[in-house]
Design a protein around this motif. Structure first.
Motif, PDB file in Angstrom:
ATOM      1  N   SER A   1      91.567 -67.052   0.177  1.00 35.55           N
ATOM      2  CA  SER A   1      90.412 -67.813   0.647  1.00 35.55           C
ATOM      3  C   SER A   1      90.836 -68.984   1.528  1.00 35.55           C
ATOM      4  O   SER A   1      90.116 -69.390   2.419  1.00 35.55           O
ATOM      5  CB  SER A   1      89.595 -68.329  -0.543  1.00 35.55           C
ATOM      6  OG  SER A   1      90.390 -69.179  -1.358  1.00 35.55           O
ATOM      7  N   GLY A   2      92.038 -69.510   1.280  1.00 40.12           N
ATOM      8  CA  GLY A   2      92.464 -70.690   2.025  1.00 40.12           C
ATOM      9  C   GLY A   2      93.600 -70.440   2.985  1.00 40.12           C
ATOM     10  O   GLY A   2      94.015 -71.328   3.706  1.00 40.12           O
TER      11      GLY A   2
ATOM     12  N   ASP B   1      98.753 -67.815  -6.890  1.00 33.85           N
ATOM     13  CA  ASP B   1      97.761 -68.738  -6.331  1.00 33.85           C
ATOM     14  C   ASP B   1      96.430 -68.008  -6.177  1.00 33.85           C
ATOM     15  O   ASP B   1      96.289 -67.150  -5.302  1.00 33.85           O
ATOM     16  CB  ASP B   1      98.233 -69.249  -4.969  1.00 33.85           C
ATOM     17  CG  ASP B   1      97.225 -70.196  -4.321  1.00 33.85           C
ATOM     18  OD1 ASP B   1      96.235 -70.549  -4.987  1.00 33.85           O
ATOM     19  OD2 ASP B   1      97.436 -70.570  -3.147  1.00 33.85           O
TER      20      ASP B   1
ATOM     21  N   LEU C   1      95.541 -74.624 -11.309  1.00 41.08           N
ATOM     22  CA  LEU C   1      94.088 -74.710 -11.332  1.00 41.08           C
ATOM     23  C   LEU C   1      93.621 -74.998 -12.758  1.00 41.08           C
ATOM     24  O   LEU C   1      94.049 -74.331 -13.704  1.00 41.08           O
ATOM     25  CB  LEU C   1      93.486 -73.394 -10.833  1.00 41.08           C
ATOM     26  CG  LEU C   1      91.992 -73.379 -10.527  1.00 41.08           C
ATOM     27  CD1 LEU C   1      91.685 -74.326  -9.370  1.00 41.08           C
ATOM     28  CD2 LEU C   1      91.528 -71.966 -10.201  1.00 41.08           C
TER      29      LEU C   1
ATOM     30  N   HIS D   1      93.756 -68.915  -4.909  1.00 38.28           N
ATOM     31  CA  HIS D   1      93.031 -69.251  -3.670  1.00 38.28           C
ATOM     32  C   HIS D   1      93.806 -68.853  -2.420  1.00 38.28           C
ATOM     33  O   HIS D   1      93.457 -69.272  -1.310  1.00 38.28           O
ATOM     34  CB  HIS D   1      92.749 -70.760  -3.630  1.00 38.28           C
ATOM     35  CG  HIS D   1      91.892 -71.238  -4.754  1.00 38.28           C
ATOM     36  ND1 HIS D   1      90.607 -70.815  -4.953  1.00 38.28           N
ATOM     37  CD2 HIS D   1      92.160 -72.084  -5.784  1.00 38.28           C
ATOM     38  CE1 HIS D   1      90.101 -71.396  -6.030  1.00 38.28           C
ATOM     39  NE2 HIS D   1      91.026 -72.165  -6.558  1.00 38.28           N
ATOM     40  N   LYS D   2      94.834 -68.062  -2.586  1.00 34.76           N
ATOM     41  CA  LYS D   2      95.691 -67.735  -1.448  1.00 34.76           C
ATOM     42  C   LYS D   2      94.906 -67.140  -0.282  1.00 34.76           C
ATOM     43  O   LYS D   2      95.040 -67.571   0.856  1.00 34.76           O
ATOM     44  CB  LYS D   2      96.786 -66.753  -1.877  1.00 34.76           C
ATOM     45  CG  LYS D   2      97.553 -66.144  -0.714  1.00 34.76           C
ATOM     46  CD  LYS D   2      98.638 -65.207  -1.176  1.00 34.76           C
ATOM     47  CE  LYS D   2      99.176 -64.358  -0.048  1.00 34.76           C
ATOM     48  NZ  LYS D   2      99.618 -65.119   1.107  1.00 34.76           N
TER      49      LYS D   2
END
Length: 918
Positions: free
Chosen positions: A754-755, A749, A568, A751-752
């Motif tokens: 959230s995604g 990660d 990121l 965003h683990k």
């Protein structure tokens, strides 16, 4: 201070012959059967990192195929070898022998002997573990992230390799556990069900997950992952999965019809919930160290000290037992102890357990000096490894499996020194031929050699590596799976790998590579130019989104071990130990962290030339220009602890799931942890020795959240190494993890969660109407096309052939589509050897014009599972589907004609094979 900790040196002698008489007699008998041919078995033991499993069959070690890993027969014993690469300290190995509850004394004795011999063959450095069914260690369970499956029977009836095309399966699995999942085969009957657990009804082509009304979301998710693992490994990805919520069975009428057809009508109420297995137990402060030695044929156990233990109590010339209050027994073998003492270490541990009247399931670890496990080291107040260095140095463990000289690695020595090749995971110097394909539209597409080394997270790739040993060609076939690739692409990647493997007559060694977990040789073949793009695709003609700033983390010191990974583009992604490349529209910045070496900077410069043709600007940590921070969205804290990468910490970090539900502090350890082990419903404790982190998931219950601080203090208070009660404790909420926490996890990660796919999202994908229809179609076809199995048995994954339980389809037609009066009649009687009694039928009819294009349609009975010579005159054997009516076509192939024609050829052939039309 020392005197106060040394107890009265009580000596406890007992005869070696009476310690475990039945086992020793068994081992004597077994050892006579094991001759010099065993060396042949051990020569086939791989030194490469990873998992290898054998079962004991007629006193011999028989390898278990990888598709069957995680399946254990209750009547067998198994030997498991796990080889790993430690950060900066070579390889380490763990040998486990697993004892099934129904295994014989002969098999147990043979397994114990093989473990000792295998340990000697590997130089005495591995840690040995004794595992008993139902009481396995966290480390053992950690090898099988999706769970363990206990299967009835054993090898006595013969050992079959896994056939991923075999669907002649019927079993009911009772699944238990939140963190460590186990599944046990039980009677295929409603009598086996209860309201609190989850059950998998496995019918070969279809797997139905039934969730007890009192089961929780975490258990449901773990069981779903287990079902997918069975589908992918044992069925080659070709089984359908459905989910039934036990409290809302009416919401799944089609699946309940399937379950009723197999299990019959349910009568009466289901049993109450059964309490889950206990966690690893109360942390035991009672640790005692014993000196173990032989005195005229008697084993003498002499107490040396109680906790807190210090490392200087251990002498290289002796062997010791550390007893953690009966919860585990650990044997330490000094390097200078006699060969007899070292060889008898495991037997002495078993004799000690018997003399203490500890349960047979007590865990046992046996380790050599220099190869101590993290759990053992945690019993001591302090621990310093021999040769441990500060700062940028590296230490290397000793032993045949991990012996590495403290010199710069020279890959050209690989052929001259095979032991170095094994330790470095390098089959050669990476100078062989490379060919790369990308999965496009589920088919293979060659990649332009000018872009070799560039891998996109939205793609899957096959990489074929060809090299020579002694003039003979060898092959490695890597299956690289992007983090954002679709399920169909991952399945097609595996399917195409089989095709490539067949093209080379099965010679390639297939290696499954998950994005971010690339082995060293994979890095080496791209000569320091391996770049992992987080998303997007490398397909020609596709325009990938190109953000204003992209940040890449570069790790490696030479062309054999370097890769760049996109992270990121935020300041929080930086790490003081590494080189980063920041590519913007105008400039490519080379950011050098204070902890990176000169070699790492050289590789970072070389990688920047591959990644960008723009001007380069070197940025030293602490001297960044304003434009650098603007491109990253502003300054932010990042990982600045040099210990995270450059030095093996005095004590390895450990992760635990915490619970205080019973009034006592309990914890379950997660071995070889990763970010995916942080569960949203849990409270977790990360012990980095100098700090304690309490991580609380967003869905953790309120009571445990409130009790988290108390749990941390209790953990420190009861720790066997007499920890400082004022050790800093950090409370971390999910989504707000600081760099000092995330730095202990590889490839964190942000965003683990959230995604990622939640249980509800995964269930929605699995339970779409098309999948539900396919389940009923597949189940119906499996009975229409069932052929007798030779001898009445079926090849169960990883073990013996056993007869499937006889059952009768209780319902009528399982097809979601109504029968038509024009369909030809099909009715098959029961096959006495198969044990199945299908009663599926369709009304009669005669040949009439077909929409398939042939002008007529035929009774499917005339087309299914027939050789070309047995087909009616004029039927093209390669186009049998054209002679089916539309209804029969959809019932047999699970799709309509137009959709079928749009499928790739390999998928069409696959569907035809499954339905008997090939």
């Amino acid at each position: 201070m020392m005197e106060s900790r040394i107890g009265s040196k009580n000596e406890q002698p007992w005869s070696k012959e009476t310690a475990r008489p039945s086992l020793r007699q068994t081992q004597h008998k077994s050892s006579r059967m094991m001759n010099e041919d065993n060396q042949t078995t051990f020569r086939n033991v791989s030194r490469k990192p990873g998992l290898q499993i054998w079962t004991i069959n007629n006193m011999q070690m028989v390898p278990v195929p990888s598709q069957a890993f995680g399946n254990f027969f209750e009547g067998d014993c198994y030997i498991i070898l796990y080889t790993s690469v430690n950060k900066g300290s070579g390889q380490s190995a763990d040998i486990h022998y697993w004892i099934g509850n129904s295994s014989s004394q002969d098999e147990q004795g043979a397994a114990a002997i093989y473990v000792t011999q295998l340990d000697e063959y590997l130089g005495g450095s591995p840690v040995q573990h004794r595992e008993v069914q139902g009481s396995e260690s966290p480390r053992f369970r950690g090898y099988f992230k999706n769970g363990l499956i206990y299967k009835k029977g054993g090898v006595a009836s013969g050992f079959n390799h896994v056939d991923t095309n075999a669907y002649n399966v019927l079993r009911l699995l009772h699944v238990k556990g939140r963190k460590h999942v186990t599944a046990r085969e039980v009677e295929v009957s409603w009598n086996s069900f209860n309201n609190g657990d989850i059950f998998l009804l496995d019918m070969g082509k279809a797997i139905v997950q039934w969730n007890g009304p009192q089961s929780n979301r975490r258990e449901k998710l773990k069981t779903m992952l287990l079902a997918q693992d069975i589908r992918d490994r044992e069925r080659g990805g070709r089984a359908q999965i459905g989910v039934v919520e036990g409290e809302d069975e009416r919401d799944s009428p089609e699946l309940m019809k399937v379950m009723t057809a197999v299990l019959g009508q349910r009568s009466g109420q289901l049993k109450d919930a059964i309490s889950d297995d206990k966690p690893d137990g109360v942390q035991n402060t009672s640790v005692r160290l014993y000196h173990v030695f032989d005195n005229s044929g008697n084993m003498v156990v002499q107490e040396v000290a109680t906790q807190p233990l210090t490392q200087d109590l251990l002498h290289s010339s002796d062997c010791y037992i550390a007893d953690q209050g009966g919860s585990s027994v650990m044997v330490w073998k000094g390097k200078q102890a006699s060969k007899e003492e070292r060889r008898e270490a495991l037997n002495r541990a078993l004799g000690y357990i018997k003399a203490k009247n500890y349960p047979p399931s007590t865990r046992v670890e046996v380790m050599s000096e220099g190869g101590e496990s993290a759990i053992f080291k945690h019993l001591f107040k302090s621990w310093i490894d021999k040769g441990q260095t500060q700062g940028l140095g590296s230490t290397y463990s000793q032993g045949k499996i991990a012996k590495v000289e403290q010199v710069k690695f020279d890959v050209m020595q690989l052929h001259a020194r095979p032991e170095l090749a094994a330790q470095q995971r390098m089959v050669d110097d990476a100078s062989g031929e490379v060919k790369v394909w990308r999965i496009e539209n589920l088919e293979l597409a060659e990649v332009n050699p000018s872009t070799y080394g560039q891998f996109y997270g939205g793609d899957c790739y096959l990489v074929l590596y060809t090299y020579q040993i002694s003039g003979q060609q060898q092959y490695l076939l890597y299956m690289w799976q992007g983090r954002h690739a679709t399920k169909d692409e991952i399945t097609a990647c595996a399917y195409q790998a089989v095709n490539v493997d067949n093209k080379y007559n099965g010679a390639p060694v297939q290696v499954r590579v998950v994005m971010g977990k690339e082995p060293r040789h994979f890095l080496a073949i791209f000569k320091g130019k391996l770049i992992l793009f987080e998303g997007g695709t490398g397909r020609p003609g596709v325009v990938n989104p190109d953000p204003a700033a992209r940040l890449f983390q570069v790790r490696g010191t030479n062309e054999f071990n370097t890769k760049a990974t996109e992270v990121l583009a935020r300041a929080s992604s930086l790490n003081t130990n590494d080189v980063f490349l920041l590519r913007t529209d105008q400039m490519c910045y080379l950011w050098y962290g204070k902890g990176c070496s000169g070699d790492e900077r050289v590789m970072g410069r070389a990688m920047s030339d591959v990644l960008s043709k723009q001007d380069k600007q070197v940025v030293m940590e602490g001297q960044e220009p304003a434009e650098f921070w603007v491109a990253l969205g502003g300054k932010a804290p990042y990982a600045t602890d040099k210990r995270l990468q450059k030095e093996e910490p005095p004590h390895s970090p450990r992760l635990f799931e915490c619970s205080n539900q019973t009034g006592q502090f309990r914890m379950t350890e997660v071995d070889d942890f990763a970010q995916c082990d942080l569960d949203e419903e849990d409270s977790m404790l990360l012990d980095t020795w100098e700090e304690i982190f309490l991580w609380v998931g967003n869905l953790a219950n309120q009571h445990e959240t409130k009790e988290a601080w108390t749990c941390a203090q209790e953990y420190l208070r009861t720790h066997p190494a007499d920890r400082d009660p004022d050790t800093p404790v950090l409370f971390v909420k999910q989504g707000y993890e600081p760099p000092t926490f995330t730095g202990w996890f590889n490839a964190w990660d942000p965003h683990k969660w959230s995604g990622g796919n939640s249980y509800e999202e995964m269930k929605k994908k699995l339970c779409d109407p098309a999948s539900l229809s396919q389940i009923t179609v597949d189940l119906k076809n499996s009975f229409l096309n069932k052929s007798p199995v030779s001898g009445g048995g079926y090849g169960a994954p990883g073990g013996p052939a056993s007869s499937p339980p006889p059952y009768r389809i209780q319902g009528g037609d399982l097809s979601p589509r109504p029968s038509t009066p024009t369909s030809p009649s099909i009715q098959r009687g029961q096959s006495p050897s198969s044990g199945y009694s299908p009663s599926l039928s369709r009304a009669g009819g005669s040949v009439s014009p077909s929409a398939g294009g042939s002008g007529t349609y035929l009774d499917p009975e005339l087309l299914l599972n027939k050789s070309p010579s047995e087909l009616p005159q004029g039927v093209d054997p390669g186009l049998r589907e054209d002679y089916l009516s539309d209804v029969d076509f959809e019932n047999l192939l699970g799709t309509n004609r137009s959709d079928f024609k749009r499928l790739p050829k390999w998928r069409q052939s696959d569907l035809k094979k499954k339905s008997g039309l090939f």
